[in-house]
Motif scaffolding. Sequence first.
Motif, mmCIF file in Angstrom:
data_model
loop_
_atom_site.group_PDB
_atom_site.id
_atom_site.type_symbol
_atom_site.label_atom_id
_atom_site.label_comp_id
_atom_site.label_asym_id
_atom_site.label_seq_id
_atom_site.Cartn_x
_atom_site.Cartn_y
_atom_site.Cartn_z
ATOM 1 N N THR A 1 9.962 1.042 71.596
ATOM 2 C CA THR A 1 8.840 0.958 72.508
ATOM 3 C C THR A 1 7.790 1.395 71.495
ATOM 4 O O THR A 1 7.340 1.624 70.189
ATOM 5 N N SER A 2 6.156 0.842 71.987
ATOM 6 C CA SER A 2 5.173 1.636 70.812
ATOM 7 C C SER A 2 4.551 2.476 71.782
ATOM 8 O O SER A 2 3.351 3.315 71.794
ATOM 9 N N ALA A 3 5.309 3.376 72.992
ATOM 10 C CA ALA A 3 4.604 4.823 73.366
ATOM 11 C C ALA A 3 4.086 5.850 72.406
ATOM 12 O O ALA A 3 3.359 6.642 72.437
ATOM 13 N N LEU A 4 5.252 5.529 71.760
ATOM 14 C CA LEU A 4 4.885 7.025 70.025
ATOM 15 C C LEU A 4 4.423 6.452 69.514
ATOM 16 O O LEU A 4 3.198 7.835 69.294
ATOM 17 N N SER A 5 4.243 5.336 68.282
ATOM 18 C CA SER A 5 3.168 5.238 67.791
ATOM 19 C C SER A 5 1.648 5.121 68.103
ATOM 20 O O SER A 5 0.649 5.386 67.538
ATOM 21 N N LYS A 6 1.512 4.107 69.080
ATOM 22 C CA LYS A 6 0.874 3.670 70.195
ATOM 23 C C LYS A 6 -0.003 2.581 69.055
ATOM 24 O O LYS A 6 -0.718 1.960 69.600
ATOM 25 N N VAL A 7 0.717 1.974 67.916
ATOM 26 C CA VAL A 7 0.593 1.533 67.581
ATOM 27 C C VAL A 7 0.934 -0.055 67.214
ATOM 28 O O VAL A 7 1.128 -0.973 67.220
ATOM 29 N N THR B 1 14.369 7.199 65.778
ATOM 30 C CA THR B 1 13.924 6.952 63.909
ATOM 31 C C THR B 1 12.778 7.857 64.452
ATOM 32 O O THR B 1 12.340 8.527 63.699
ATOM 33 N N TYR B 2 11.685 7.218 65.653
ATOM 34 C CA TYR B 2 9.938 7.980 65.210
ATOM 35 C C TYR B 2 10.467 9.136 65.406
ATOM 36 O O TYR B 2 9.206 10.563 64.307
ATOM 37 N N CYS B 3 10.686 10.526 66.248
ATOM 38 C CA CYS B 3 10.920 11.833 66.593
ATOM 39 C C CYS B 3 11.380 12.467 65.333
ATOM 40 O O CYS B 3 10.848 13.295 65.129
ATOM 41 N N PHE B 4 12.616 11.381 65.362
ATOM 42 C CA PHE B 4 13.114 12.620 64.034
ATOM 43 C C PHE B 4 12.317 12.716 62.629
ATOM 44 O O PHE B 4 11.899 13.517 62.516
ATOM 45 N N ILE B 5 11.419 11.227 62.246
ATOM 46 C CA ILE B 5 10.827 11.635 61.564
ATOM 47 C C ILE B 5 9.441 12.355 61.808
ATOM 48 O O ILE B 5 9.132 13.149 60.748
ATOM 49 N N GLN B 6 8.609 12.698 61.892
ATOM 50 C CA GLN B 6 7.929 13.454 63.161
ATOM 51 C C GLN B 6 8.254 14.567 63.283
ATOM 52 O O GLN B 6 7.257 15.474 62.960
ATOM 53 N N ALA B 7 9.207 15.189 62.890
ATOM 54 C CA ALA B 7 9.974 16.693 64.128
ATOM 55 C C ALA B 7 10.177 17.228 62.572
ATOM 56 O O ALA B 7 8.885 18.256 61.484
ATOM 57 N N ILE B 8 9.991 16.447 61.463
ATOM 58 C CA ILE B 8 9.726 16.268 59.908
ATOM 59 C C ILE B 8 8.742 16.997 59.234
ATOM 60 O O ILE B 8 8.434 18.032 58.662
ATOM 61 N N GLU B 9 7.943 16.018 59.178
ATOM 62 C CA GLU B 9 6.887 15.860 58.935
ATOM 63 C C GLU B 9 5.781 16.670 59.877
ATOM 64 O O GLU B 9 4.570 17.222 58.763
ATOM 65 N N ARG B 10 6.036 17.399 60.539
ATOM 66 C CA ARG B 10 5.496 18.449 61.370
ATOM 67 C C ARG B 10 5.741 19.553 61.181
ATOM 68 O O ARG B 10 5.168 20.603 61.993
ATOM 69 N N GLY B 11 7.174 19.768 60.382
ATOM 70 C CA GLY B 11 7.678 21.634 60.149
ATOM 71 C C GLY B 11 7.855 22.034 61.251
ATOM 72 O O GLY B 11 8.534 23.052 61.394
ATOM 73 N N HIS B 12 8.816 20.811 61.793
ATOM 74 C CA HIS B 12 9.775 21.540 62.992
ATOM 75 C C HIS B 12 10.985 21.629 62.921
ATOM 76 O O HIS B 12 11.712 21.564 63.470
ATOM 77 N N ALA B 13 11.378 20.768 61.691
ATOM 78 C CA ALA B 13 12.828 21.295 60.903
ATOM 79 C C ALA B 13 13.472 22.305 59.658
ATOM 80 O O ALA B 13 14.245 21.299 59.234
ATOM 81 N N GLY B 14 13.325 23.143 60.331
ATOM 82 C CA GLY B 14 13.184 24.179 59.315
ATOM 83 C C GLY B 14 15.101 23.989 59.922
ATOM 84 O O GLY B 14 15.754 24.373 58.919
#
Length: 366
Positions: free
Chosen positions: A278-284, A291-304
């Motif tokens: 889907t494009s609903a997450l990236s909007k681009v 995959t998108y949410c996995f990467i975003q969790a890491i980049e936003r510091g939610h993967a402690g």
Amino acid sequence: MPLLVDCSNCKTPLQLPPGANSIRCAICHAITRIHHDPRSLPPGPPPPHSFYPPPPPPPHRAPVVPPSSYHGALTPPPIAGRKKAVIIGITYRKSRYELKGCINDAKCMKFLLMNRFKFPETEILMLTEEERDPHRIPTKENIRMAMAWLVAGCRAGDSLVFHFSGHGSQQRNYNGDEVDGYDETLCPLDFVTKGMIVDDEINDTIVKPLPPGAKLHAIIDACHSGTMLDLPFLCRMNGSGQYVWEDHRPRSGRWKGTSGGEVFSFSGCDDDQTSADTSALSKVTSTGAMTYCFIQAIERGHAGTYGNMLNAMRAAIRNTDTSSGGGVVTSLLTMLLTGGSGAGLRQEPQLSSNEGFDVYRKPFSL
């Protein structure tokens, strides 16, 4: 065994009885006192008038590292292991099963591994339809070879990653090692003619050989992927973040764990769910939602920790507005084959492992 010491007066070699602190010379009658344990000192060359033949030269030996080199440690420091990854993205172009975001997923995952976790580019094997090397096209045979390459020579300290973005499906299980009666499958580019890759084979190839001290993370962005690695335990987590480990060890007694290593699998959905492209997450551009949410969790510091990681991924998907982006579910294959249907982001990412652990205490790291 008696030790030789020189007389303090006439230098005559004397045989010192074991444990003695002094000895009287039979020639000059002088008393030689031993202030240090001569066994802790290297023996010196015998005097010219010694009555004993010189000792033979010591045999050649490899140099021994003195204990002081470990700085007081009881064991040698751990050896830094290698980082290896297999990344697979399949869009099934020009077929009735075509997807849009899977190659984007593969490129984003490669960027993450290289820049965030320092995986060498030479140790990342990419399989997509864009590759020019015929051995890197994601066919069934090439995926099999890539999985074998991933674990080849694996040893303690190694960190391995297996990422797949594409179609996943199910087929009836006949050997009794599945709780729900179905095997999960990955769909290679040529699955229509060559068939799918069954979870039993994935487990045999990249899970069972993993030795003590090594770890593997699998990120499976596909439908019906909750137990795609056939691991013994699945983390069942509710909306409040409470969890229990569900036992998926087969009743047949067949072992589905490792040879001592650790395996963690993040999957896009439960075995009976679908995953969105889907494009609903990236909007681009189109991506796999997981995959998108996995990467975003890491980049936003939610993967402690693994628990924080799973909660962040689920929250991102649960709160996604699909009214503008729309969701093309990667279960299109299943819908065509079984007549099912799906819409929106109704998937729940899953975590499975070769053993249960406290998901809120164990740090996450690739």
